[in-house]
Design an enzyme around this catalytic site. Structure first.
Site, PDB file in Angstrom:
ATOM      1  N   ARG A 167       2.391  -0.570  -7.257  1.00 37.67           N
ATOM      2  CA  ARG A 167       1.565   0.646  -7.241  1.00 37.67           C
ATOM      3  C   ARG A 167       0.759   0.724  -5.939  1.00 37.67           C
ATOM      4  NH1 ARG A 167      -3.277   2.509  -6.046  1.00 37.67           N
ATOM      5  NH2 ARG A 167      -4.160   0.600  -6.915  1.00 37.67           N
ATOM      6  N   ASP A 168      -0.198  -0.167  -5.785  1.00 42.51           N
ATOM      7  CA  ASP A 168      -1.079  -0.058  -4.613  1.00 42.51           C
ATOM      8  C   ASP A 168      -0.272  -0.249  -3.340  1.00 42.51           C
ATOM      9  OD1 ASP A 168      -3.381   0.333  -3.226  1.00 42.51           O
ATOM     10  OD2 ASP A 168      -4.335  -1.559  -3.753  1.00 42.51           O
ATOM     11  N   HIS A 173     -10.404  -7.554  -5.379  1.00 38.69           N
ATOM     12  CA  HIS A 173      -9.237  -6.796  -4.880  1.00 38.69           C
ATOM     13  C   HIS A 173      -9.438  -6.664  -3.364  1.00 38.69           C
ATOM     14  CE1 HIS A 173      -6.354  -3.222  -5.350  1.00 38.69           C
ATOM     15  NE2 HIS A 173      -6.789  -3.105  -4.102  1.00 38.69           N
ATOM     16  N   HIS A 184      -8.181  -6.318   0.640  1.00 41.53           N
ATOM     17  CA  HIS A 184      -7.182  -5.914   1.636  1.00 41.53           C
ATOM     18  C   HIS A 184      -7.432  -6.754   2.888  1.00 41.53           C
ATOM     19  CE1 HIS A 184      -5.367  -2.131  -0.121  1.00 41.53           C
ATOM     20  NE2 HIS A 184      -6.283  -2.473  -1.017  1.00 41.53           N
ATOM     21  N   CYS A 199      -4.021   2.434   1.756  1.00 40.45           N
ATOM     22  CA  CYS A 199      -4.478   3.471   0.836  1.00 40.45           C
ATOM     23  C   CYS A 199      -4.312   4.797   1.548  1.00 40.45           C
ATOM     24  CB  CYS A 199      -5.942   3.248   0.441  1.00 40.45           C
ATOM     25  SG  CYS A 199      -6.589   4.584  -0.587  1.00 40.45           S
ATOM     26  N   ASN A 255      -2.752  -4.909   0.817  1.00 38.26           N
ATOM     27  CA  ASN A 255      -3.486  -5.893   0.016  1.00 38.26           C
ATOM     28  C   ASN A 255      -3.138  -7.278   0.544  1.00 38.26           C
ATOM     29  OD1 ASN A 255      -2.694  -3.522  -1.879  1.00 38.26           O
ATOM     30  ND2 ASN A 255      -4.460  -4.485  -2.800  1.00 38.26           N
TER      31      ASN A 255
END
Ligand code: HMG
Ligand code: MG
Length: 306
Positions: free
Chosen positions: A19-20, A211, A213, A244, A253
């Site tokens: 997803r990300d 989370h 990056h 993003c 990430n």
């Protein structure tokens, strides 16, 4: 001094690459490739894979195949497949698709909230109330994600109290887990600890996740700093996929392979098979036509090739 004694012995890694990671790719990735990636990750032993995002396809076209993907993946026992749900339309789609966890995603920065989900922080929390209540009624896990907890691409500094405020609101919504996200990868270790400890005044530390990056190359250092204060849930992305769409210049990430290599070296159990993740990273990198961004993944693949 036994420094190891202070670190968690078990860590949960949430794999967010499908997803990300993939949401930011410009080329359209066929649903079948996403399905294969998720299935490979399932076999690696992740307990939680962020697999889908039920957002507007006009805003994030890459995620438009989320229902198709969720319908085709192999459902492994014990694996939670999560989906992003910004509103009730997203929740209904996630429920129909059989998501085991829905993710409401807000921001600690007003400016980012407007750019990402087209409303203020307060408006987003009001929208999330319906999603939270529906998740409770349907017995789905609810995760809250807080973007820009360490800095914002539009407003710069994000004060600690702004993070704490959104953590408190997400606790009130009944979140099972809350993600403290460094959307643009600007955090450094001391700042990481300060933010995590402040967040932990509002919510159970053991259910907070990091989370990170890796834009400025600090993600692993920030994970280690988080471990030192007791954080035991981290998000990462196979092969370092990501970025993003609403945070220009932010890289992916932190790579899952790198995090697993770190955890192995620290003697911290994750329950995940690094070799299978390396294969999954090679698979998606080949499809995307570029070398993967995981240092450990590339090193292990090179060693195998011998
Ligand atoms: P909006 O335009 O303000 O919403 O978007 P609206 O309610 O006015 O609806 C406008 C149109 O969108 C309508 O369609 C709706 O049907 C449709 P139209 O009538 O124009 O054809 N729509 C939807 N379609 C599908 N699924 C939905 C949905 N909702 C409305 N759920 C909205 C508001 C939040 C929907 C929009 O801004 C959006 O989709 N944003 C996407 C944001 C996003 O996905 N960003 C990336 C994920 S966040 C992230 O990556 C950060 C994170 O990883 C942590 C980190 O790294 O920091 C979590
Ligand atoms: Mg992210």
């Amino acid at each position: 001094m036994d420094a190891q004694a202070n670190l968690p012995q078990h860590v949960k890694i949430v794999e967010v690459g499908p997803r990300d990671g993939l949401q930011n790719e410009q080329q359209t990735i066929p649903a079948a490739v996403k399905v294969e990636l998720i299935d490979r990750l399932g076999r690696a032993g992740f307990a939680n894979i962020e697999a889908a995002s039920f957002v507007s396809p006009k805003w994030v076209p890459q995620m438009a195949t989320s229902a198709e993907v969720m319908a085709a993946i192999e459902r492994r026992a014990g694996v939670i497949y999560s989906a992003l749900t910004p509103n009730m339309q997203g929740f209904d789609a996630a429920l129909a698709a059989g998501a085991g966890e829905v993710v409401i995603f807000g921001s600690a920065s007003e400016a980012f909230s407007q750019k990402n989900i087209n409303c203020s922080i307060a408006e987003s929390i009001a929208r999330f109330e319906g999603v939270a209540q529906a998740a409770r009624e349907r017995g789905l896990r609810l995760r809250g994600s807080i973007s820009c907890a360490f800095g914002c691409p539009y407003q710069g500094e994000v004060p600690l109290h702004a993070v704490a405020d959104v953590v408190g609101r997400m606790r009130e919504l009944g979140c099972d887990e809350i993600d403290i996200a460094d959307t643009i990868g600007v955090a450094t270790p001391r700042k990481t600890q300060a933010v995590m400890l402040r967040a932990a005044q509002e919510f159970d530390l053991k259910r907070l996740s990091g989370h990170f990056h890796d834009t400025y190359g600090q993600a692993l250092a920030n994970i280690y700093a988080s471990l030192e204060v007791g954080i035991a849930i981290f998000h990462s992305s196979v092969s370092g996929l990501g970025g993003c769409p609403y945070a220009k210049g932010a890289t992916g990430n932190v790579a899952t392979e790198d995090v697993l290599y770190l955890m192995q070296g620290l003697g911290i159990d994750t329950g995940i098979d690094l070799d299978i993740v390396v294969d999954a990273g090679q698979f998606i990198s080949q499809h995307l036509g570029r070398k993967g961004a995981s240092r450990a993944g590339n090193a292990i693949a090179a060693k195998r090739a011998g």
